[in-house]
Design an enzyme around this catalytic site. Structure first.
Site, PDB file in Angstrom:
ATOM      1  CB  CYS A 113      -0.949  -0.005   1.190  1.00 35.70           C
ATOM      2  SG  CYS A 113      -1.966  -1.487   1.218  1.00 35.70           S
ATOM      3  CG  HIS A 253      -3.565   3.078   2.229  1.00 38.18           C
ATOM      4  ND1 HIS A 253      -3.939   2.813   0.942  1.00 38.18           N
ATOM      5  CD2 HIS A 253      -3.667   1.900   2.901  1.00 38.18           C
ATOM      6  CE1 HIS A 253      -4.244   1.530   0.837  1.00 38.18           C
ATOM      7  NE2 HIS A 253      -4.089   0.952   2.010  1.00 38.18           N
ATOM      8  CG  ASN A 283      -6.889  -1.488   0.887  1.00 40.52           C
ATOM      9  OD1 ASN A 283      -6.101  -0.957   0.114  1.00 40.52           O
ATOM     10  ND2 ASN A 283      -6.494  -2.078   2.010  1.00 40.52           N
TER      11      ASN A 283
HETATM   12  O1  UT7 Z   1      -4.006  -1.780   3.261  1.00 40.19           O
HETATM   13  C1  UT7 Z   1      -2.983  -1.654   4.218  1.00 40.19           C
HETATM   14  C2  UT7 Z   1      -2.985  -2.606   5.320  1.00 40.19           C
HETATM   15  N1  UT7 Z   1      -4.269  -3.071   5.735  1.00 40.19           N
HETATM   16  C3  UT7 Z   1      -4.916  -2.508   6.759  1.00 40.19           C
HETATM   17  O2  UT7 Z   1      -4.509  -1.512   7.291  1.00 40.19           O
HETATM   18  C4  UT7 Z   1      -6.153  -3.216   7.238  1.00 40.19           C
HETATM   19  C5  UT7 Z   1      -6.170  -3.243   8.736  1.00 40.19           C
HETATM   20  N2  UT7 Z   1      -7.266  -3.994   9.312  1.00 40.19           N
HETATM   21  C6  UT7 Z   1      -8.580  -3.643   9.222  1.00 40.19           C
HETATM   22  O3  UT7 Z   1      -8.933  -2.689   8.557  1.00 40.19           O
HETATM   23  C7  UT7 Z   1      -9.572  -4.421  10.045  1.00 40.19           C
HETATM   24  O4  UT7 Z   1      -8.874  -5.276  10.920  1.00 40.19           O
HETATM   25  C8  UT7 Z   1     -10.576  -5.271   9.211  1.00 40.19           C
HETATM   26  C9  UT7 Z   1     -11.575  -4.344   8.478  1.00 40.19           C
HETATM   27  C10 UT7 Z   1      -9.830  -6.118   8.210  1.00 40.19           C
HETATM   28  C11 UT7 Z   1     -11.386  -6.179  10.129  1.00 40.19           C
HETATM   29  O5  UT7 Z   1     -12.039  -5.424  11.137  1.00 40.19           O
HETATM   30  P1  UT7 Z   1     -11.896  -5.839  12.683  1.00 40.19           P
HETATM   31  O6  UT7 Z   1     -12.747  -4.918  13.438  1.00 40.19           O
HETATM   32  O7  UT7 Z   1     -10.433  -5.847  13.016  1.00 40.19           O
HETATM   33  O8  UT7 Z   1     -12.523  -7.284  12.719  1.00 40.19           O
HETATM   34  P2  UT7 Z   1     -11.881  -8.656  13.229  1.00 40.19           P
HETATM   35  O9  UT7 Z   1     -10.921  -9.171  12.231  1.00 40.19           O
HETATM   36  O10 UT7 Z   1     -11.407  -8.473  14.629  1.00 40.19           O
HETATM   37  O11 UT7 Z   1     -13.157  -9.593  13.239  1.00 40.19           O
HETATM   38  C12 UT7 Z   1     -14.284  -9.333  14.104  1.00 40.19           C
HETATM   39  C13 UT7 Z   1     -15.362 -10.346  13.831  1.00 40.19           C
HETATM   40  C14 UT7 Z   1     -14.883 -11.794  13.852  1.00 40.19           C
HETATM   41  O12 UT7 Z   1     -15.893 -12.588  14.419  1.00 40.19           O
HETATM   42  P3  UT7 Z   1     -15.794 -13.064  15.962  1.00 40.19           P
HETATM   43  O13 UT7 Z   1     -14.494 -13.820  16.080  1.00 40.19           O
HETATM   44  O14 UT7 Z   1     -15.806 -11.809  16.764  1.00 40.19           O
HETATM   45  O15 UT7 Z   1     -17.003 -13.909  16.105  1.00 40.19           O
HETATM   46  C15 UT7 Z   1     -14.770 -12.153  12.396  1.00 40.19           C
HETATM   47  O16 UT7 Z   1     -14.921 -13.519  12.145  1.00 40.19           O
HETATM   48  O17 UT7 Z   1     -15.925 -10.140  12.537  1.00 40.19           O
HETATM   49  C16 UT7 Z   1     -15.921 -11.380  11.799  1.00 40.19           C
HETATM   50  N3  UT7 Z   1     -15.745 -11.069  10.383  1.00 40.19           N
HETATM   51  C17 UT7 Z   1     -16.766 -10.829   9.536  1.00 40.19           C
HETATM   52  N4  UT7 Z   1     -18.100 -10.829   9.724  1.00 40.19           N
HETATM   53  C18 UT7 Z   1     -18.870 -10.533   8.640  1.00 40.19           C
HETATM   54  C19 UT7 Z   1     -14.574 -10.942   9.706  1.00 40.19           C
HETATM   55  N5  UT7 Z   1     -14.818 -10.628   8.430  1.00 40.19           N
HETATM   56  C20 UT7 Z   1     -16.165 -10.557   8.299  1.00 40.19           C
HETATM   57  C21 UT7 Z   1     -17.024 -10.249   7.211  1.00 40.19           C
HETATM   58  N6  UT7 Z   1     -18.353 -10.247   7.433  1.00 40.19           N
HETATM   59  N7  UT7 Z   1     -16.551  -9.946   5.977  1.00 40.19           N
END
Ligand code: UT7
Length: 326
Positions: A113, A253, A283
């Site tokens: 990125c 970004h 993204n």
């Molecule tokens: O591009 C440069 C580098 N990238 C970044 O900077 C991205 C950085 N990370 C993020 O933006 C965020 O971590 C995400 C948007 C990818 C994810 O958000 P989060 O708030 O960190 O969610 P999480 O990974 O902690 O997941 C929370 C919950 C999980 O369920 P449980 O374990 O709490 O039951 C996941 O399984 O959300 C669930 N989950 C989803 N639910 C519905 C993960 N993906 C999805 C989805 N739809 N697509």
């Protein structure tokens, strides 16, 4: 020559628009989850016959037109990408040929990125050193070709597109005022395309296990993104002795609206002075910043003399920021 400035911008988003509701039909997700966790509402996907260089050529032609130059006036081509047409030749080489630019250096920068910012800083250095006078710098991704469509934690985040700028040597006080970049490979496994290189060459097994696609430990990456976006922005402003309140526009970004909000809160930058495109484009890794810059220019959000801060963080880890006087 004192430095380098941007004299033209262009961008290209493929025609096909995919909404969160469309993705609900592919994986177990919801529009509500995607919007509230990331800020994304829709993104663009390439057509079957399009690859990275095709997207760059379309963006570059617009930048060349805005700069009122001819392709032959360009004396170096730099492309930030992690989804090139081919591992080699570089996307830069394919772009040069497609634009009819012959015999000038052309290469890719792999910094995920931060790829466009790395390219911008390289081009600025080439120009300041007198090695080049006019450089085409682009960021492009076709992330949908390296996405695991069974992994809901990543496949809802990414899109395709390209953005380009023409940078030119300048004697006046506009252009790149300061920049800051860095990397830390010790955390590389948190955001990685594991297979396809010399560490893990392609086999039937790597394909079956989806190892040629993006793997991300999102919540771990998130913490580092918030910290390093702030570091890169802060150091870049400090180098130029510019205060956040002097900025006319901040172009971060676009990985997650919550990362952007945390960064602007830290510096007291109002949302009105922040370019938000993640809702429209998702993204697009290295292409996000040049596309957002081009949108800002064409939407009339940038005027001569404005101070603009670009800021990125990505896989590697890598980070980079640049302060521009327009
Ligand atoms: O591009 C440069 C580098 N990238 C970044 O900077 C991205 C950085 N990370 C993020 O933006 C965020 O971590 C995400 C948007 C990818 C994810 O958000 P989060 O708030 O960190 O969610 P999480 O990974 O902690 O997941 C929370 C919950 C999980 O369920 P449980 O374990 O709490 O039951 C996941 O399984 O959300 C669930 N989950 C989803 N639910 C519905 C993960 N993906 C999805 C989805 N739809 N697509």
């Amino acid at each position: 020559m004192k430095g380098s400035k941007i004299i033209g911008t262009g961008s290209y988003l493929p025609e096909k628009v995919v909404t969160n509701f469309d993705l609900e039909k592919i994986v177990d997700t919801s529009d509500e989850w995607i919007r509230t966790r990331s800020g994304i509402e829709e993104r663009h996907f390439v057509g079957d016959d399009e690859a990275a260089s095709d997207l760059v050529v379309k963006a570059a032609k617009k930048a060349i037109e805005m700069a009122s130059i001819e392709p032959k006036d360009i004396d170096a081509i730099v492309v930030g990408t992690i989804s090139p047409d081919t591992l080699f030749p570089s996307t830069g080489c394919w772009v040069g040929t497609a634009l009819g630019i012959e015999g000038v250096p052309a290469f890719d920068v792999s910094a995920a990125c931060s790829g466009f910012l790395y390219g911008l800083i390289v081009a600025d250095s080439l120009i300041k050193a007198g090695t080049a006078k006019r450089v085409l710098v682009s960021g492009v991704e076709v992330l949908t070709r390296i996405t695991n469509w069974t992994d809901r934690t990543t496949c809802v985040l990414f899109g395709d597109g390209a953005g380009s700028v023409i940078m030119e040597a300048t004697d006046d006080d506009s252009g790149i005022l300061s920049s800051y970049w860095g990397a830390d490979g010790s955390l590389g496994d948190l955001l990685i395309q594991p297979a396809g290189g010399s560490r893990m060459p392609a086999t039937h097994e790597t394909v079956d296990k989806n190892l040629h696609t993006i793997y991300m430990k999102g919540n771990e990456v998130y913490k580092h993104a918030v910290r390093m976006m702030a570091l890169a922005a802060g150091e870049t402003l400090k180098k130029a002795n510019v205060k956040p309140e002097e900025l006319a526009l901040f172009i971060p970004h676009q990985a997650n609206i919550r990362i952007i909000e945390a960064t602007i809160k830290r510096f007291g930058i109002p949302i009105e002075k922040t370019m938000i495109t993640i809702d429209r484009i998702g993204n697009i890794s290295s292409a996000t910043i040049p596309i957002s810059l081009d949108m800002a220019v064409r939407e009339g959000r940038v005027k001569k003399g404005d101070l603009i801060l670009l800021d990125a963080f990505g896989g590697g880890f890598t980070w980079g920021a640049a302060l521009i006087k327009w």
